[in-house]
Motif scaffolding. Structure first.
Motif, short mmCIF file in Angstrom:
data_model
loop_
_atom_site.label_atom_id
_atom_site.label_comp_id
_atom_site.label_asym_id
_atom_site.label_seq_id
_atom_site.Cartn_x
_atom_site.Cartn_y
_atom_site.Cartn_z
N ARG A 1 -15.01 0.56 -0.53
CA ARG A 1 -13.66 0.29 -0.02
C ARG A 1 -13.23 1.30 1.04
O ARG A 1 -12.60 0.94 2.02
N LEU A 2 -13.57 2.57 0.83
CA LEU A 2 -13.24 3.60 1.83
C LEU A 2 -13.98 3.32 3.14
O LEU A 2 -13.40 3.44 4.22
N ALA A 3 -15.25 2.95 3.04
CA ALA A 3 -16.04 2.65 4.25
C ALA A 3 -15.46 1.43 4.98
O ALA A 3 -15.39 1.43 6.21
N ALA A 4 -15.04 0.42 4.23
CA ALA A 4 -14.46 -0.77 4.85
C ALA A 4 -13.16 -0.42 5.57
O ALA A 4 -12.91 -0.90 6.68
N ARG A 5 -12.35 0.43 4.95
CA ARG A 5 -11.09 0.84 5.60
C ARG A 5 -11.37 1.65 6.86
O ARG A 5 -10.69 1.50 7.86
N ARG A 6 -12.35 2.53 6.77
CA ARG A 6 -12.70 3.35 7.93
C ARG A 6 -13.23 2.47 9.06
O ARG A 6 -12.86 2.64 10.22
N ALA A 7 -14.06 1.48 8.72
CA ALA A 7 -14.63 0.58 9.73
C ALA A 7 -13.56 -0.28 10.40
O ALA A 7 -13.66 -0.58 11.59
N SER A 8 -12.52 -0.64 9.64
CA SER A 8 -11.46 -1.47 10.22
C SER A 8 -10.47 -0.66 11.05
O SER A 8 -9.62 -1.22 11.73
N GLY A 9 -10.59 0.67 10.98
CA GLY A 9 -9.73 1.53 11.76
C GLY A 9 -8.32 1.64 11.22
O GLY A 9 -7.42 2.14 11.87
N GLY A 10 -8.11 1.17 10.00
CA GLY A 10 -6.77 1.19 9.43
C GLY A 10 -6.50 2.42 8.57
O GLY A 10 -7.35 3.27 8.38
N ASP A 11 -5.28 2.49 8.08
CA ASP A 11 -4.81 3.45 7.10
C ASP A 11 -4.38 4.81 7.63
O ASP A 11 -3.57 5.44 6.99
N GLY A 12 -4.88 5.34 8.70
CA GLY A 12 -4.43 6.62 9.25
C GLY A 12 -4.37 7.73 8.23
O GLY A 12 -5.37 8.06 7.60
N PRO A 13 -3.18 8.32 8.03
CA PRO A 13 -3.07 9.43 7.10
C PRO A 13 -3.32 9.01 5.64
O PRO A 13 -3.74 9.83 4.83
N LEU B 1 -6.83 1.53 -3.24
CA LEU B 1 -7.95 0.74 -2.72
C LEU B 1 -7.92 -0.70 -3.21
O LEU B 1 -8.63 -1.54 -2.67
N SER B 2 -7.09 -1.00 -4.20
CA SER B 2 -6.94 -2.38 -4.67
C SER B 2 -5.94 -3.16 -3.84
O SER B 2 -5.84 -4.38 -3.98
N GLU B 3 -5.19 -2.46 -3.00
CA GLU B 3 -4.15 -3.09 -2.20
C GLU B 3 -4.73 -4.10 -1.22
O GLU B 3 -5.83 -3.92 -0.72
N GLY B 4 -3.94 -5.10 -0.97
CA GLY B 4 -4.30 -6.09 0.02
C GLY B 4 -3.97 -5.61 1.42
O GLY B 4 -3.48 -4.50 1.62
N PRO B 5 -4.21 -6.45 2.41
CA PRO B 5 -3.93 -6.07 3.79
C PRO B 5 -2.46 -5.89 4.10
O PRO B 5 -2.10 -5.30 5.11
N ASP B 6 -1.58 -6.38 3.21
CA ASP B 6 -0.14 -6.26 3.46
C ASP B 6 0.44 -4.93 2.99
O ASP B 6 1.65 -4.74 3.03
N GLY B 7 -0.40 -4.02 2.50
CA GLY B 7 0.09 -2.72 2.10
C GLY B 7 0.23 -2.59 0.61
O GLY B 7 -0.28 -3.39 -0.16
N PRO B 8 0.96 -1.56 0.18
CA PRO B 8 1.02 -1.24 -1.24
C PRO B 8 1.84 -2.22 -2.06
O PRO B 8 2.78 -2.82 -1.57
N SER B 9 1.44 -2.34 -3.29
CA SER B 9 2.22 -3.10 -4.25
C SER B 9 3.11 -2.09 -4.96
O SER B 9 2.61 -1.12 -5.50
N VAL B 10 4.40 -2.29 -4.93
CA VAL B 10 5.29 -1.28 -5.49
C VAL B 10 5.86 -1.71 -6.83
O VAL B 10 6.78 -1.10 -7.33
N GLY B 11 5.31 -2.74 -7.42
CA GLY B 11 5.81 -3.19 -8.71
C GLY B 11 4.74 -3.12 -9.77
O GLY B 11 3.68 -2.54 -9.58
N TRP B 12 5.04 -3.73 -10.89
CA TRP B 12 4.10 -3.76 -12.00
C TRP B 12 3.67 -5.20 -12.25
O TRP B 12 3.69 -5.67 -13.37
N ALA B 13 3.28 -5.89 -11.21
CA ALA B 13 2.83 -7.28 -11.37
C ALA B 13 1.63 -7.31 -12.31
O ALA B 13 0.74 -6.46 -12.23
#
Length: 167
Positions: free
Chosen positions: A96-108, A60-72
């Motif tokens: 955050r879950l409600a915002a994702r649901r409202a934007s129609g993103g994330d799917g599975p 849920l901390s991820e930005g709109p560009d998807g997951p961060s796969v490092g240890w920044a």
């Protein structure tokens, strides 16, 4: 066999199988943090609660560009802020879950995040009363015989936070 999607959003690519890559990356990072910290045995209820709490925080901390796969450093700092004791984590998760649901993103990915949150919120465990020290304000050790029922997220979140500090 249809190709699996490997885009960060977990969507489909050309009619292929939807793979929740963002959630899987978040869960992988959470597992690495908890295993490295070695505070509880993998497979225990405490470990599972910590894993789900940290995976939700990372996802849920991820930005709109998807997951961060490092240890920044910025990512870890954000995860530490979100899992801190004095932060209202459950409202942040639900918001955050409600915002994702409202934007129609994330799917599975969103479905797995919702399941993790439901399990953390609705599963109650008998554990040492860590809040009794905060109310009394004293520095005495926790009496592990003084146990209370609490939602699993209250067990997993401090474990996630401490594991992040120890990584």
């Amino acid at each position: 066999m249809l190709p699996e999607s490997t885009n960060g959003a977990g969507g489909t690519s050309g009619g292929g199988l939807a793979v929740p890559m963002a959630w899987l990356c978040a869960e992988y990072l959470a597992d690495e943090v908890l295993r490295t910290a070695a505070l509880v045995a993998p497979g225990s209820l405490e470990y599972r609660a910590g894993l789900q709490a940290l995976a939700l925080t990372v996802h849920l901390s991820e930005g709109p560009d998807g997951p961060s796969v490092g240890w920044a450093a910025g990512d870890v700092d954000a995860w530490l802020r979100h899992t801190a004791y004095d932060r209202p984590w459950p409202p942040w998760v639900e918001e955050r879950l409600a915002a994702r649901r409202a934007s129609g993103g994330d799917g599975p990915d969103l479905a797995l995040a919702h399941t993790a949150w439901r399990l953390l919120r609705d599963t109650w465990v008998l554990a040492a009363d860590l809040d009794s020290r905060a109310v009394g304000g004293d520095a005495s050790p926790v009496d592990e015989d003084d146990q209370v029922w609490l939602p699993a997220w209250k067990l997993g979140l401090p474990l996630a936070h401490l594991s992040l500090h120890l990584r």
